[in-house]
Design an enzyme around this catalytic site. Structure first.
Site, PDB file in Angstrom:
ATOM      1  N   HIS A 165       3.911  -2.222   3.221  1.00  0.00           N
ATOM      2  CA  HIS A 165       4.074  -1.097   2.645  1.00  0.00           C
ATOM      3  C   HIS A 165       5.384  -0.866   2.189  1.00  0.00           C
ATOM      4  O   HIS A 165       6.322  -0.692   3.030  1.00  0.00           O
ATOM      5  CB  HIS A 165       3.726   0.118   3.848  1.00  0.00           C
ATOM      6  CG  HIS A 165       2.450  -0.196   4.650  1.00  0.00           C
ATOM      7  ND1 HIS A 165       2.144  -0.830   5.418  1.00  0.00           N
ATOM      8  CD2 HIS A 165       1.362   0.642   3.990  1.00  0.00           C
ATOM      9  CE1 HIS A 165       0.756  -0.573   5.788  1.00  0.00           C
ATOM     10  NE2 HIS A 165       0.442   0.384   5.014  1.00  0.00           N
ATOM     11  N   ASP A 203       0.788  -1.171   0.064  1.00  0.00           N
ATOM     12  CA  ASP A 203       0.076   0.139   0.058  1.00  0.00           C
ATOM     13  C   ASP A 203       0.859   1.162  -0.034  1.00  0.00           C
ATOM     14  O   ASP A 203       2.065   1.131   0.396  1.00  0.00           O
ATOM     15  CB  ASP A 203      -0.853   0.175   1.415  1.00  0.00           C
ATOM     16  CG  ASP A 203      -2.139  -0.739   1.167  1.00  0.00           C
ATOM     17  OD1 ASP A 203      -2.170  -1.796   0.210  1.00  0.00           O
ATOM     18  OD2 ASP A 203      -3.118  -0.683   1.965  1.00  0.00           O
TER      19      ASP A 203
HETATM   20 NI    NI Z   1      -2.504   3.113   3.296  1.00  0.00          NI
END
Ligand code: NI
Length: 317
Positions: free
Chosen positions: A266, A122
């Site tokens: 991430h 993400d």
């Molecule tokens: Ni996010």
């Protein structure tokens, strides 16, 4: 009437999911934990919304929703095992909403038969995209990115490289607002503006949406349905945005993962990228196949529906 019943079912499903995750029965925000994009530092947890009372008698109780979900699971398991009699219809268990057309990447992978795991990234793509792509290639792994529009607009070449390597591209909004605190018009702008940009860059319009912070409620789910977007959450979260420690990220992923998991990571954090070779090696050693989110669900997902994992579809012998 039918529409009311659908909405009621969705509310009950959301409530049941929230209850399962948060241990309470009235909260409608599912999860709240990654606050990682540039310019998004700050409070790391989104406040839960106030309880939403049932709107009418068509709303399923949590108990009814659970019973229906159990029935669906059992039917699915029976079908997988070839135990379901030919004259028994599965119609009652098929989602009554339209199934979104997800374009197949051409691989023939059955995650009801294999130990699949969907790794997702993400808030990026991050600056170490090339290294990460090399790691995934070495592990024969496909993953899914949920990029932010504002990041893609700054560095479109990263997303092109990811797509060219065969990975799946979803949509994480333009600038990472909490959609449950955002108007319907703004939700549409956040999702469509990003989708338009990606479509222009890649020639493919993303359908999968990951709501920022995993914040979703009945209204947001209905809006995503309008936008033809399934809502992709996760069941494995090592909190890599918070703990910038590769060893901790590795251990956390490995302790939570199970067949059918969706792993939230991430790639904007170097500590996460650095953990990837070890994570990929360990998962491969446990017999996992690395798939995209669409592959995990056999390229059949329903707009506005929330997906946490595919654990129940996997045959355990
Ligand atoms: Ni996010």
């Amino acid at each position: 009437m039918a529409e009311t019943r659908l909405r009621g079912r969705r509310l009950a499903l959301l409530a049941a999911m929230s209850a399962a995750i948060l241990g309470v029965s009235t909260v409608v925000v599912v999860a709240a934990d990654h606050l990682t994009a540039p310019g998004h530092d700050g409070a790391a947890r989104v406040a839960a919304e106030k309880p939403v009372p049932p709107v009418d008698s068509d709303v399923l109780s949590d108990e009814q929703a659970k019973a229906r979900d159990r029935a669906r699971r059992q039917a699915e398991n029976a079908r997988i095992r070839g135990l379901l009699a030919p004259d028994v219809s599965l119609e009652d268990f098929v989602p009554d909403e339209p199934v979104v057309a997800v374009t197949s990447n051409g691989r023939d992978i059955d995650c009801t038969q294999l130990k699949c795991v969907a790794i997702t990234f993400d808030d990026g793509p991050g600056s170490q995209t090339d290294q990460l792509l090399a790691m995934l290639r070495a592990a024969d792994a496909l993953a899914t990115w949920f990029p932010l529009g504002e990041v893609v607009s700054d560095s479109p070449e990263r997303l092109r490289a990811i797509a060219e390597a065969g990975h799946e591209i979803g949509n994480h909004s333009w600038s990472h607002p909490q959609l449950t605190a955002t108007s319907n018009g703004q939700i549409e702008t956040q999702i469509s503006r990003t989708a338009d940009l990606i479509d222009k860059l890649l020639g493919t319009r993303p359908t999968l949406v990951r709501p920022p912070y995993g914040a979703i409620n009945k209204r947001v789910a209905a809006e995503l349905r309008q936008l033809n977007a399934p809502a992709i959450l996760w069941d494995v979260d090592p909190l890599d945005w918070k703990y910038r420690n590769s060893d901790r990220v590795y251990r956390s992923v490995m302790s939570q993962v199970r067949p059918g998991s969706i792993v939230l990571l991430h790639d904007i954090h170097p500590t996460t990228v650095a953990a990837m070779p070890r994570i990929l090696r360990a998962l491969a050693n446990r017999g996992y196949t690395f798939v995209t989110v669409s592959e995990l669900f056999g390229n059949r997902l329903v707009p506005g529906q929330i997906y946490l994992d595919r654990a129940e579809g996997y045959r355990r012998d």
